[in-house]
Write a protein that holds these residues in place. Structure first.
Motif, PDB file in Angstrom:
ATOM      1  N   GLY A 203       1.024  -1.141  -0.196  1.00 38.06           N
ATOM      2  CA  GLY A 203      -0.367  -0.093   0.110  1.00 38.06           C
ATOM      3  C   GLY A 203       0.861   1.136  -0.021  1.00 38.06           C
ATOM      4  N   PRO A 204      -0.159   2.083  -0.145  1.00 42.64           N
ATOM      5  CA  PRO A 204      -1.350   3.165  -0.052  1.00 42.64           C
ATOM      6  C   PRO A 204      -2.179   1.910  -1.172  1.00 42.64           C
ATOM      7  CG  PRO A 204      -0.473   4.768  -0.028  1.00 42.64           C
ATOM      8  CD  PRO A 204       0.656   3.880   0.064  1.00 42.64           C
ATOM      9  N   ALA A 205      -1.222   2.135  -2.171  1.00 39.14           N
ATOM     10  CA  ALA A 205      -1.856   1.805  -3.404  1.00 39.14           C
ATOM     11  C   ALA A 205      -1.358   0.067  -3.448  1.00 39.14           C
ATOM     12  CB  ALA A 205      -1.543   1.854  -4.981  1.00 39.14           C
ATOM     13  N   GLN A 206      -2.589  -0.063  -4.768  1.00 38.46           N
ATOM     14  CA  GLN A 206      -1.986  -2.272  -4.801  1.00 38.46           C
ATOM     15  C   GLN A 206      -1.001  -2.345  -5.840  1.00 38.46           C
ATOM     16  OE1 GLN A 206      -5.957  -3.287  -6.572  1.00 38.46           O
ATOM     17  NE2 GLN A 206      -5.946  -4.477  -4.360  1.00 38.46           N
ATOM     18  N   SER A 207      -0.265  -1.129  -6.209  1.00 40.94           N
ATOM     19  CA  SER A 207       1.026  -1.298  -6.846  1.00 40.94           C
ATOM     20  C   SER A 207       2.122  -0.836  -6.212  1.00 40.94           C
ATOM     21  CB  SER A 207       1.381   0.182  -8.075  1.00 40.94           C
ATOM     22  OG  SER A 207       0.875   0.674  -7.134  1.00 40.94           O
ATOM     23  N   TYR A 208       2.037  -0.929  -4.946  1.00 39.72           N
ATOM     24  CA  TYR A 208       3.006  -0.790  -3.653  1.00 39.72           C
ATOM     25  C   TYR A 208       2.806  -2.338  -3.059  1.00 39.72           C
ATOM     26  CZ  TYR A 208       3.792   3.592  -4.943  1.00 39.72           C
ATOM     27  OH  TYR A 208       4.201   4.804  -5.936  1.00 39.72           O
ATOM     28  N   PRO A 209       3.372  -3.251  -3.426  1.00 39.13           N
ATOM     29  CA  PRO A 209       3.237  -5.131  -3.315  1.00 39.13           C
ATOM     30  C   PRO A 209       3.550  -4.842  -1.374  1.00 39.13           C
ATOM     31  CG  PRO A 209       4.760  -4.929  -4.844  1.00 39.13           C
ATOM     32  CD  PRO A 209       4.669  -3.933  -5.059  1.00 39.13           C
ATOM     33  N   LYS A 210       3.365  -6.112  -1.082  1.00 39.45           N
ATOM     34  CA  LYS A 210       4.105  -6.550   0.195  1.00 39.45           C
ATOM     35  C   LYS A 210       5.644  -6.439  -0.257  1.00 39.45           C
ATOM     36  CE  LYS A 210       1.580  -9.916   2.822  1.00 39.45           C
ATOM     37  NZ  LYS A 210       2.091  -9.218   4.266  1.00 39.45           N
TER      38      LYS A 210
END
Length: 361
Positions: A203-210
């Motif tokens: 997050g905060p966007a799904q383009s920033y993964p775990k």
């Protein structure tokens, strides 16, 4: 029949999109903003010089990443307090995260939306171990609301961070390749901040993964510099696995009048995947001199890097008869050179996990 013929082409097209490399940015101020610190544990003291129960250091954060994501709020640090006679715990050591996560419209930078929060309690053991999973009462997590087409989700942090407090014995060596030559420095008084299977929440966007992080960022007590031979990041996005190795230095430079004006700055010189991205050497490189400390800290924009300055204006005071920093006003201006937004975001999250050790003196 036409639909059946097109199906393999659609599958191939999708696979091609997934295999594409993430977009790289070269952006001044890829991380910018402020962090203001009030060290209440250094001014609210008992008669025996210990922090008063309930006194917390407060880190007020207002940082922007890639000009489109904002972290705003505060982190509080509560020190471990034990009784003088029995050594029993009077107050547990803990960090409390409360950061609003905002997104900025890239087509209209005046438009912002708060989409979630970075929250939770991080216990700190007496040996400086941060339990990043959080406490039983308050898990350490990112919680994002459903806004527009983006679904709601919650993702947890995990692993352990070992803060400053354990100096290594003997000299540590740090190496970089520059102008076709190996440049090495040795540091004798090192305190490592270690990341052990640290899990960064998405997050905060799904383009920033775990992302999973391992490695060291080491503090040199003699110079105030931070050094690393490798912080390793592993994550997956769009069906592809990524491994980044961050090497380099964060050099502390004091203003000549720091004793009166409180000024100093960290000069960032961090490089991503240096071994993979270094240019091929030529015959002429063998005759270039690059074997000193000045060369080690020099900036090399031929590889993906994060450079720039984190500038401090500190408030000084006498505490228990010694000079101490009681407050800091910090300004970030870090520039990305051929980095992806994911790489910049992963680094900032790790930096915020170590917000205490990286700002202690």
């Amino acid at each position: 029949m036409k639909t059946l013929r097109l199906l393999p082409l659609l599958v191939l097209s999708l696979a091609t999109v997934q295999a594409q490399e993430l977009e790289k940015i070269t952006q001044p101020g890829a991380i910018n903003g402020t962090v203001n610190i009030t060290f209440n544990t250094r001014t609210r003291l008992t008669d025996d010089g210990k922090p008063q129960k309930g006194a917390k250091d407060v880190y007020e954060v207002a940082l922007t990443v890639g000009k489109t994501t904002e972290f705003k709020g505060k982190v509080e640090r509560q020190p471990l307090l034990t009784s003088k006679i029995l050594g029993s715990v009077e107050q547990p050591g803990q960090y409390f995260y409360s950061l609003d996560l905002g997104v900025i419209n890239p087509t209209n930078m005046t438009q912002k939306k708060t989409v979630g929060k970075w929250v939770g309690t991080v216990p700190i053991a007496a040996d400086g171990t941060y339990e990043l999973t959080g406490s039983n009462e308050s898990k350490h997590r990112v919680s994002v609301d459903a806004i527009g087409r983006s679904p709601a989700f919650t993702d947890n942090f995990g692993g352990r961070l070992y803060g400053k407090g354990k100096k290594t014995g003997g000299a540590m060596s740090y190496v970089r390749r520059l102008q076709g030559k190996e440049v090495k420095i040795e540091v004798k008084n090192v305190d490592p901040m270690r990341f052990e299977n640290v899990v960064i929440a998405s997050g905060p966007a799904q383009s920033y993964p775990k992302c999973t992080v391992n490695g060291n960022l080491d503090f040199d007590y003699e110079t105030g510099n931070w050094l690393t031979n490798g912080i390793r990041f592993h994550y997956s996005l769009n069906g592809k696995e990524y491994d980044d190795v961050v090497t380099g230095s964060i050099k502390w430079v004091e203003d000549p009048n720091r004793a009166t004006n409180g000024k100093g700055q960290y000069e960032f010189n961090l490089r991503w995947n240096e071994d993979k991205n270094k240019p091929a050497s030529t015959e002429a490189d063998a005759f270039k001199s690059a074997n000193d400390e000045e060369a080690f800290f020099s900036v090399d924009n031929s590889v993906p890097s994060l450079t720039g300055v984190v500038a401090y204006v500190d408030t000084m005071a006498k505490v228990n008869g010694e000079d101490s920093v009681t407050a800091s006003k910090i300004t970030y201006q870090l520039d990305a050179n051929q980095l992806t937004k994911q790489q910049v975001m992963n680094f900032l999250k790790v930096w915020l996990l170590g917000i205490g050790p990286t700002n202690d003196e």
